[in-house]
Motif scaffolding. Sequence first.
Motif, PDB file in Angstrom:
ATOM      1  N   ASP A 121      34.387  52.130  50.972  1.00 55.09           N
ATOM      2  CA  ASP A 121      33.698  53.406  50.833  1.00 55.09           C
ATOM      3  C   ASP A 121      34.664  54.375  50.168  1.00 55.09           C
ATOM      4  OD1 ASP A 121      31.256  55.185  52.114  1.00 55.09           O
ATOM      5  OD2 ASP A 121      33.139  56.302  52.030  1.00 55.09           O
ATOM      6  N   CYS A 122      34.218  55.015  49.104  1.00 50.71           N
ATOM      7  CA  CYS A 122      35.103  55.909  48.348  1.00 50.71           C
ATOM      8  C   CYS A 122      35.616  57.058  49.195  1.00 50.71           C
ATOM      9  CB  CYS A 122      34.361  56.459  47.131  1.00 50.71           C
ATOM     10  SG  CYS A 122      33.891  55.192  45.919  1.00 50.71           S
ATOM     11  N   ARG A 123      34.773  57.561  50.088  1.00 48.07           N
ATOM     12  CA  ARG A 123      35.191  58.685  50.924  1.00 48.07           C
ATOM     13  C   ARG A 123      36.312  58.284  51.875  1.00 48.07           C
ATOM     14  NH1 ARG A 123      29.041  59.610  52.592  1.00 48.07           N
ATOM     15  NH2 ARG A 123      29.344  57.339  52.641  1.00 48.07           N
ATOM     16  N   ALA A 124      36.190  57.088  52.434  1.00 50.55           N
ATOM     17  CA  ALA A 124      37.227  56.603  53.345  1.00 50.55           C
ATOM     18  C   ALA A 124      38.519  56.318  52.587  1.00 50.55           C
ATOM     19  CB  ALA A 124      36.743  55.338  54.055  1.00 50.55           C
ATOM     20  N   ALA A 125      38.380  55.692  51.409  1.00 53.86           N
ATOM     21  CA  ALA A 125      39.561  55.350  50.616  1.00 53.86           C
ATOM     22  C   ALA A 125      40.285  56.590  50.127  1.00 53.86           C
ATOM     23  CB  ALA A 125      39.152  54.483  49.428  1.00 53.86           C
ATOM     24  N   ASN A 126      39.545  57.634  49.836  1.00 55.21           N
ATOM     25  CA  ASN A 126      40.152  58.857  49.316  1.00 55.21           C
ATOM     26  C   ASN A 126      40.990  59.580  50.367  1.00 55.21           C
ATOM     27  OD1 ASN A 126      40.328  60.627  46.962  1.00 55.21           O
ATOM     28  ND2 ASN A 126      39.248  62.133  48.223  1.00 55.21           N
ATOM     29  N   ILE A 127      40.698  59.320  51.629  1.00 57.06           N
ATOM     30  CA  ILE A 127      41.451  59.949  52.720  1.00 57.06           C
ATOM     31  C   ILE A 127      42.846  59.333  52.857  1.00 57.06           C
ATOM     32  CG2 ILE A 127      41.510  60.296  55.223  1.00 57.06           C
ATOM     33  CD1 ILE A 127      38.481  60.413  55.171  1.00 57.06           C
ATOM     34  N   VAL A 128      42.946  58.035  52.538  1.00 54.03           N
ATOM     35  CA  VAL A 128      44.216  57.316  52.698  1.00 54.03           C
ATOM     36  C   VAL A 128      45.163  57.659  51.547  1.00 54.03           C
ATOM     37  CG1 VAL A 128      45.304  55.059  52.944  1.00 54.03           C
ATOM     38  CG2 VAL A 128      42.987  55.430  53.841  1.00 54.03           C
ATOM     39  N   ALA A 129      46.112  58.491  51.814  1.00 60.12           N
ATOM     40  CA  ALA A 129      47.145  58.880  50.834  1.00 60.12           C
ATOM     41  C   ALA A 129      46.552  59.382  49.521  1.00 60.12           C
ATOM     42  CB  ALA A 129      48.074  57.689  50.575  1.00 60.12           C
ATOM     43  N   GLY A 130      45.399  60.016  49.607  1.00 58.59           N
ATOM     44  CA  GLY A 130      44.779  60.565  48.403  1.00 58.59           C
ATOM     45  C   GLY A 130      44.146  59.523  47.513  1.00 58.59           C
ATOM     46  N   GLY A 131      43.905  58.319  48.060  1.00 56.76           N
ATOM     47  CA  GLY A 131      43.275  57.253  47.281  1.00 56.76           C
ATOM     48  C   GLY A 131      44.269  56.285  46.683  1.00 56.76           C
ATOM     49  N   PHE A 132      43.838  55.052  46.486  1.00 57.77           N
ATOM     50  CA  PHE A 132      44.726  53.995  45.990  1.00 57.77           C
ATOM     51  C   PHE A 132      44.865  53.980  44.476  1.00 57.77           C
ATOM     52  CE2 PHE A 132      40.424  52.341  46.395  1.00 57.77           C
ATOM     53  CZ  PHE A 132      40.203  51.794  45.138  1.00 57.77           C
ATOM     54  N   LEU A 133      43.992  54.687  43.772  1.00 58.90           N
ATOM     55  CA  LEU A 133      44.002  54.658  42.315  1.00 58.90           C
ATOM     56  C   LEU A 133      45.161  55.468  41.756  1.00 58.90           C
ATOM     57  CD1 LEU A 133      42.084  53.470  40.076  1.00 58.90           C
ATOM     58  CD2 LEU A 133      41.136  55.765  39.871  1.00 58.90           C
ATOM     59  N   GLY A 134      45.713  54.981  40.652  1.00 56.39           N
ATOM     60  CA  GLY A 134      46.839  55.673  40.024  1.00 56.39           C
ATOM     61  C   GLY A 134      46.489  57.070  39.572  1.00 56.39           C
ATOM     62  N   CYS A 135      45.215  57.273  39.196  1.00 60.19           N
ATOM     63  CA  CYS A 135      44.748  58.601  38.818  1.00 60.19           C
ATOM     64  C   CYS A 135      44.174  59.292  40.052  1.00 60.19           C
ATOM     65  CB  CYS A 135      43.672  58.502  37.739  1.00 60.19           C
ATOM     66  SG  CYS A 135      42.952  60.104  37.290  1.00 60.19           S
ATOM     67  N   ASP A 136      44.664  60.472  40.344  1.00 58.75           N
ATOM     68  CA  ASP A 136      44.209  61.200  41.533  1.00 58.75           C
ATOM     69  C   ASP A 136      42.845  61.854  41.338  1.00 58.75           C
ATOM     70  OD1 ASP A 136      46.534  60.584  42.927  1.00 58.75           O
ATOM     71  OD2 ASP A 136      47.587  62.368  42.209  1.00 58.75           O
ATOM     72  N   TYR A 137      42.279  61.718  40.129  1.00 59.60           N
ATOM     73  CA  TYR A 137      41.006  62.385  39.835  1.00 59.60           C
ATOM     74  C   TYR A 137      39.888  61.403  39.466  1.00 59.60           C
ATOM     75  CZ  TYR A 137      44.359  66.215  39.348  1.00 59.60           C
ATOM     76  OH  TYR A 137      45.370  67.117  39.564  1.00 59.60           O
ATOM     77  N   GLY A 138      40.246  60.150  39.191  1.00 62.58           N
ATOM     78  CA  GLY A 138      39.295  59.185  38.678  1.00 62.58           C
ATOM     79  C   GLY A 138      38.440  58.484  39.713  1.00 62.58           C
ATOM     80  N   CYS A 139      37.457  57.738  39.218  1.00 56.67           N
ATOM     81  CA  CYS A 139      36.538  56.989  40.062  1.00 56.67           C
ATOM     82  C   CYS A 139      37.274  55.897  40.825  1.00 56.67           C
ATOM     83  CB  CYS A 139      35.441  56.372  39.202  1.00 56.67           C
ATOM     84  SG  CYS A 139      34.282  55.315  40.116  1.00 56.67           S
ATOM     85  N   LEU A 140      37.020  55.807  42.123  1.00 57.36           N
ATOM     86  CA  LEU A 140      37.668  54.793  42.962  1.00 57.36           C
ATOM     87  C   LEU A 140      36.957  53.446  42.870  1.00 57.36           C
ATOM     88  CD1 LEU A 140      38.364  57.107  46.005  1.00 57.36           C
ATOM     89  CD2 LEU A 140      40.098  56.028  44.562  1.00 57.36           C
TER      90      LEU A 140
END
Length: 274
Positions: A121-140
């Motif tokens: 879930d993108c909302r859950a993933a975004n909570i963990v250290a601001g998301g796992f994606l290298g871009c802090d603004y992009g689609c997870l």
Amino acid sequence: MGLLLGAAITLVILGMVFGIGLAIASDKFAVKVDPRIDSINEVLPGANCGACGQPGCSGFAQAVVEGKAPVAGCTVGQADVARLVANVMGVKFENRERVISVVMCHARGVKDKFVYHGIKDCRAANIVAGGFLGCDYGCLGLGTCVEACKFEAMYMGEDNLPKVIEERCTGCGRCAAVCPRKIISILPESKMVHVRCKSLDKGAVAKKICQDSCIACKQCEKICPYDAIHVQNNLAVIDYNKCTSCGKCIEVCPNHTIINFARERSLTRHILTI
């Protein structure tokens, strides 16, 4: 025997008195329902999505009759339903352009910061250290928007990004509401030019993270004949009230961040017909 008969008669009389009393009370305290509410309910799509800001279709119908919601408030039904609701209310309806969801992210070549093993879930993933994606603004890319769509108007593409099926999209905004990074916009379908990036990083930093990121070069801003695009906080932003979709900004964008949505629309339709 006489005692029983008297008791029975008394009960009958009491029953009649209470019955008459209830009938009078029912009539006196009855809640009058405006027949227009049912009439509006009949022309609504029945999605009960809540995109209108009301608790379901019945709530919307009541709100319209009470003057608390506009006749064009049903985003699912859009112009066709708005016209029918306006007829019920006896008011004039001015046709508004259909709106659709647009995913404002390409996220090509972006690496992960770490391996995420949590809930899909993108909302859950975004909570963990601001998301796992290298871009802090992009689609997870976990498809939370796709799951939220009640109309099967979205799917995850091979590039792990959500795609919108325009023919099915109602512009209800549920996908945009659940996206933790706010990369989905609800826009008029005639607007074909979009900046497919949400990064606020400076150009040099953004370029290292994503191949298609906006580098805030301002070439688009300089060439636009309608003053419809400006770089704000390191990101090119289009004013759709001024934009004519002429495409001049697309031609000068060095990073191919600005795209013609018509081409992607055709590609999506081609994929769906295969």
